[in-house]
Write a protein that holds these residues in place. Structure first.
Motif, PDB file in Angstrom:
ATOM      1  N   GLU A  49       0.897  -1.249  -0.100  1.00 17.17           N
ATOM      2  CA  GLU A  49       0.149  -0.123  -0.026  1.00 17.17           C
ATOM      3  C   GLU A  49       0.746   1.286  -0.168  1.00 17.17           C
ATOM      4  O   GLU A  49       1.763   1.365   0.864  1.00 17.17           O
ATOM      5  CB  GLU A  49      -0.873  -0.036   1.338  1.00 17.17           C
ATOM      6  CG  GLU A  49      -1.952   0.959   1.509  1.00 17.17           C
ATOM      7  CD  GLU A  49      -2.628   0.870   2.412  1.00 17.17           C
ATOM      8  OE1 GLU A  49      -3.932   1.439   2.432  1.00 17.17           O
ATOM      9  OE2 GLU A  49      -2.233   0.359   3.502  1.00 17.17           O
ATOM     10  N   ALA A  69      -1.631  -2.554   4.124  1.00 17.84           N
ATOM     11  CA  ALA A  69      -2.791  -3.479   4.144  1.00 17.84           C
ATOM     12  C   ALA A  69      -3.247  -3.390   3.064  1.00 17.84           C
ATOM     13  O   ALA A  69      -4.092  -2.295   2.201  1.00 17.84           O
ATOM     14  CB  ALA A  69      -3.754  -2.996   5.245  1.00 17.84           C
ATOM     15  N   ASP A 128      -6.006  -4.333   0.196  1.00 18.76           N
ATOM     16  CA  ASP A 128      -7.627  -4.445   0.328  1.00 18.76           C
ATOM     17  C   ASP A 128      -8.084  -5.814  -0.447  1.00 18.76           C
ATOM     18  O   ASP A 128      -7.363  -6.309  -1.276  1.00 18.76           O
ATOM     19  CB  ASP A 128      -8.164  -3.192  -0.871  1.00 18.76           C
ATOM     20  CG  ASP A 128      -9.605  -3.398  -1.123  1.00 18.76           C
ATOM     21  OD1 ASP A 128     -10.331  -3.159  -0.248  1.00 18.76           O
ATOM     22  OD2 ASP A 128     -10.087  -3.879  -1.899  1.00 18.76           O
ATOM     23  N   GLY A 129      -9.054  -6.227   0.464  1.00 18.24           N
ATOM     24  CA  GLY A 129      -9.484  -7.797  -0.011  1.00 18.24           C
ATOM     25  C   GLY A 129      -9.907  -7.950  -1.489  1.00 18.24           C
ATOM     26  O   GLY A 129      -9.828  -8.741  -2.028  1.00 18.24           O
ATOM     27  N   GLN A 174      -6.798  -7.756  -3.595  1.00 19.05           N
ATOM     28  CA  GLN A 174      -6.184  -9.046  -3.513  1.00 19.05           C
ATOM     29  C   GLN A 174      -6.889 -10.239  -4.158  1.00 19.05           C
ATOM     30  O   GLN A 174      -6.268 -11.184  -4.957  1.00 19.05           O
ATOM     31  CB  GLN A 174      -5.931  -9.583  -1.986  1.00 19.05           C
ATOM     32  CG  GLN A 174      -5.823 -10.678  -1.504  1.00 19.05           C
ATOM     33  CD  GLN A 174      -5.495 -10.942  -0.061  1.00 19.05           C
ATOM     34  OE1 GLN A 174      -5.368 -10.322   0.640  1.00 19.05           O
ATOM     35  NE2 GLN A 174      -5.951 -12.351   0.362  1.00 19.05           N
ATOM     36  N   SER A 220       2.005 -12.080   4.916  1.00 22.10           N
ATOM     37  CA  SER A 220       2.170 -10.848   5.941  1.00 22.10           C
ATOM     38  C   SER A 220       3.275 -11.323   7.032  1.00 22.10           C
ATOM     39  O   SER A 220       3.537 -12.386   7.126  1.00 22.10           O
ATOM     40  CB  SER A 220       1.039 -10.684   6.635  1.00 22.10           C
ATOM     41  OG  SER A 220      -0.182 -10.070   6.082  1.00 22.10           O
ATOM     42  N   THR A 222      -6.467  -8.308  12.497  1.00 21.68           N
ATOM     43  CA  THR A 222      -6.692  -8.378  11.211  1.00 21.68           C
ATOM     44  C   THR A 222      -6.786  -9.256  10.117  1.00 21.68           C
ATOM     45  O   THR A 222      -5.884 -10.086  10.464  1.00 21.68           O
ATOM     46  CB  THR A 222      -5.767  -7.117  10.644  1.00 21.68           C
ATOM     47  OG1 THR A 222      -5.803  -6.845   9.405  1.00 21.68           O
ATOM     48  CG2 THR A 222      -4.361  -7.756  10.644  1.00 21.68           C
ATOM     49  N   GLU A 223      -7.717  -9.447   9.233  1.00 25.63           N
ATOM     50  CA  GLU A 223      -7.657 -10.170   8.159  1.00 25.63           C
ATOM     51  C   GLU A 223      -7.098  -9.969   6.902  1.00 25.63           C
ATOM     52  O   GLU A 223      -7.066 -10.556   6.010  1.00 25.63           O
ATOM     53  CB  GLU A 223      -9.034 -10.642   7.884  1.00 25.63           C
ATOM     54  CG  GLU A 223      -9.862 -11.380   9.264  1.00 25.63           C
ATOM     55  CD  GLU A 223     -11.283 -11.839   8.875  1.00 25.63           C
ATOM     56  OE1 GLU A 223     -11.784 -11.681   7.584  1.00 25.63           O
ATOM     57  OE2 GLU A 223     -11.676 -12.543   9.631  1.00 25.63           O
ATOM     58  N   GLN A 224      -6.613  -8.571   6.830  1.00 27.96           N
ATOM     59  CA  GLN A 224      -6.055  -7.977   5.649  1.00 27.96           C
ATOM     60  C   GLN A 224      -4.367  -8.452   5.458  1.00 27.96           C
ATOM     61  O   GLN A 224      -3.835  -8.383   6.635  1.00 27.96           O
ATOM     62  CB  GLN A 224      -5.925  -6.606   5.569  1.00 27.96           C
ATOM     63  CG  GLN A 224      -7.574  -5.946   5.265  1.00 27.96           C
ATOM     64  CD  GLN A 224      -7.493  -4.342   5.220  1.00 27.96           C
ATOM     65  OE1 GLN A 224      -7.143  -3.842   6.356  1.00 27.96           O
ATOM     66  NE2 GLN A 224      -7.776  -4.062   4.266  1.00 27.96           N
TER      67      GLN A 224
END
Length: 346
Positions: free
Chosen positions: A58, A69, A71-72, A75, A89, A180-182
């Motif tokens: 980012e 992070a 963005d879903g 991704q 990550s 976080t799931e990102q």
């Protein structure tokens, strides 16, 4: 060639002294280079072992992956359209064993990838350096940010990051620990078809490593020392042959007067340089490899054959340049003048 050998036999002490100095400098260069490469592997093997490709972060993270992070939607689009791409990550942390002893690690998680091992929920795969420290498959660890326990499912080699062993965990366990799931980054291999990813900043593998402050500063300092030593060796050749040439101007004048060409005199200097450098480098390479085998296990030392040949070629090149510069006066000398100068000094 005969002139070169005859002079080296006649002035053994001078050439042995020069060879000894070149040997010590080249040995120090090889050892520092091995330490630099070893520290590089210890600091970033996780990234260095990836195939060539692009790492996306980012832009707002300002080249700090911990702040990035993905963005879903972006991704999902990239992973569905690009073969071999994956999101991952990295976060520094620690593990606690049953005796509450702390082990620093770099937690890594990723989407499905051929580059990172697949990990099930509640399991953890560690770098093999921890196996050498006595950790075994089946051992259990906890973390203050994780509600359950991690069971060691196996080990993998070449997984170091920021001088810490890597701990691969499942994405859901990572999400619980770090809230976080990102994912922080996307990796797209060079072999994949180019894909435009709007709103993300791309880095090559090497460029990404240079965003790591510890890696950049560490490698820059050691590289400066290596090249400084190489330059010193070239100056030594230039100074040594220059002083010898000054002492032999009368001899060169006589040789030129009897028909010896300037090119033959240059070949004599180059032969002497080549012999001295070859012997010094052969000894340096042998001892540096011996140092590698005898160095303590915790010392990061890595000197691959490719780096050894590259440094050897640089030593030969700079030795050739130094010897050639010192021989410019041979080209300029006039036979009669040099003979008279030699007689006067005598």
């Amino acid at each position: 060639m005969n002139l070169a050998w005859k002079e080296m036999k006649k002035s053994k002490t001078k050439f042995i002294i020069l060879g000894s100095i070149v040997f010590l400098i080249s040995l120090l260069t090889f050892i520092i280079s091995g330490l630099a490469n070893g520290l590089s592997q210890d600091n970033a093997a996780l990234i260095k072992n990836l195939p060539d490709g692009e790492i996306y972060m980012e832009p707002e993270a300002k080249e700090t992956h911990a702040l990035s992070a993905i963005d879903g939607d972006s991704q999902e689009q990239v992973l569905s359209q690009t073969d071999g791409a994956f999101a991952f990550s990295i976060q520094m942390g620690f593990l606690l064993n049953e005796q509450d002893e702390q082990q620093s690690v770099a937690f890594v998680t990723s989407t499905d990838s051929a580059e990172f091992p697949e990990v099930s929920k509640g399991e953890i795969i560690l770098d093999s350096s921890l196996e050498d420290e006595g950790i075994q498959q089946g051992d259990r660890f906890t973390n203050s940010q994780f509600s359950g326990e991690f069971t060691v499912a196996g080990f993998t080699g070449g997984a170091k990051y920021s001088h810490a062993p890597v701990a691969f965990i499942h994405p859901e366990n990572y999400a619980e620990m770090h809230r976080t799931e990102q994912m922080q980054m996307l990796f797209v291999p060079e072999s994949a078809e180019p894909v435009a990813i709007a709103g993300l900043q791309s880095f090559s593998n090497e460029a990404f490593l240079n965003t790591l402050p510890s890696y950049n500063a560490e490698q820059l300092s050691l590289s400066m020392i290596v090249w400084f030593l190489v330059i010193i060796s070239g100056m030594l050749f230039a100074i040594f042959f220059y002083m010898m040439n000054i002492q032999k101007l009368g001899l060169y004048g006589i040789l030129k007067a009897i028909g010896v060409k300037t090119s033959a005199l240059f070949r004599m200097i180059w032969t002497q340089m080549f012999v001295i450098t070859a012997i010094a480098l052969a000894l340096s390479i042998a001892i540096s490899q011996l140092f590698h085998s005898l160095a303590p296990g915790g010392m990061p030392f890595y000197l691959p054959v490719g780096i050894t040949f590259q440094l050897s070629a640089v030593f030969f090149a700079i030795g050739f340049a130094g010897a050639t510069l010192s021989g410019i006066q041979i080209h300029k000398v006039k036979p009669l003048q040099a003979i008279q100068q030699g007689e006067g000094s005598a």
